[in-house]
Write an enzyme that holds these catalytic residues in place. Structure first.
Site, PDB file in Angstrom:
ATOM      1  N   THR A  63       0.825  -1.196   0.000  1.00  0.00           N
ATOM      2  CA  THR A  63       0.000   0.000   0.000  1.00  0.00           C
ATOM      3  C   THR A  63       0.865   1.253   0.000  1.00  0.00           C
ATOM      4  O   THR A  63       1.947   1.266   0.569  1.00  0.00           O
ATOM      5  CB  THR A  63      -0.955   0.043   1.213  1.00  0.00           C
ATOM      6  N   THR A  64       0.383   2.286  -0.668  1.00  0.00           N
ATOM      7  CA  THR A  64       1.018   3.601  -0.592  1.00  0.00           C
ATOM      8  C   THR A  64       0.099   4.577   0.139  1.00  0.00           C
ATOM      9  O   THR A  64       0.367   5.756   0.200  1.00  0.00           O
ATOM     10  CB  THR A  64       1.359   4.149  -1.990  1.00  0.00           C
TER      11      THR A  64
END
Length: 96
Positions: free
Chosen positions: A20-21
């Site tokens: 995830t960012t």
């Protein structure tokens, strides 16, 4: 590193693993002070889920070896991944 081709990428792939960012469980403060006999580390244990102070007992310090302690703030799953990798490296080094 390969980011999705959209305006605001929310994930990235590294070596085929999706990350995830957009952190979900975040927060924390870490402090360290050098002393005559070593280092003193401290942290809070609160982790936020978005804007909600959701998790109140999340350790942010990790004893990797007798001579190494790691402190982490930010996304908690990143810290968990670091712990896993370090455990594997310590085990590999011990067994070699």
């Amino acid at each position: 590193v390969c980011l999705q081709s959209c305006h605001r990428a929310t994930t990235m792939k590294v070596d085929g693993v999706e990350h995830t960012t957009s952190p979900i469980v975040t927060g924390s403060s870490i402090v360290a002070m050098r002393c005559a006999d070593g280092v003193v580390l401290g942290s809070d244990t609160l982790a936020s889920y978005g804007s909600l102070a959701r998790f109140k007992e999340m350790p942010r310090l990790y004893k990797a070896t007798d001579a190494c302690v790691i402190g982490a703030s930010g996304e908690y799953s990143d810290f968990q991944e670091v712990q896993t990798v370090i455990d594997e490296l310590v085990t590999e080094d011990y067994c070699a």
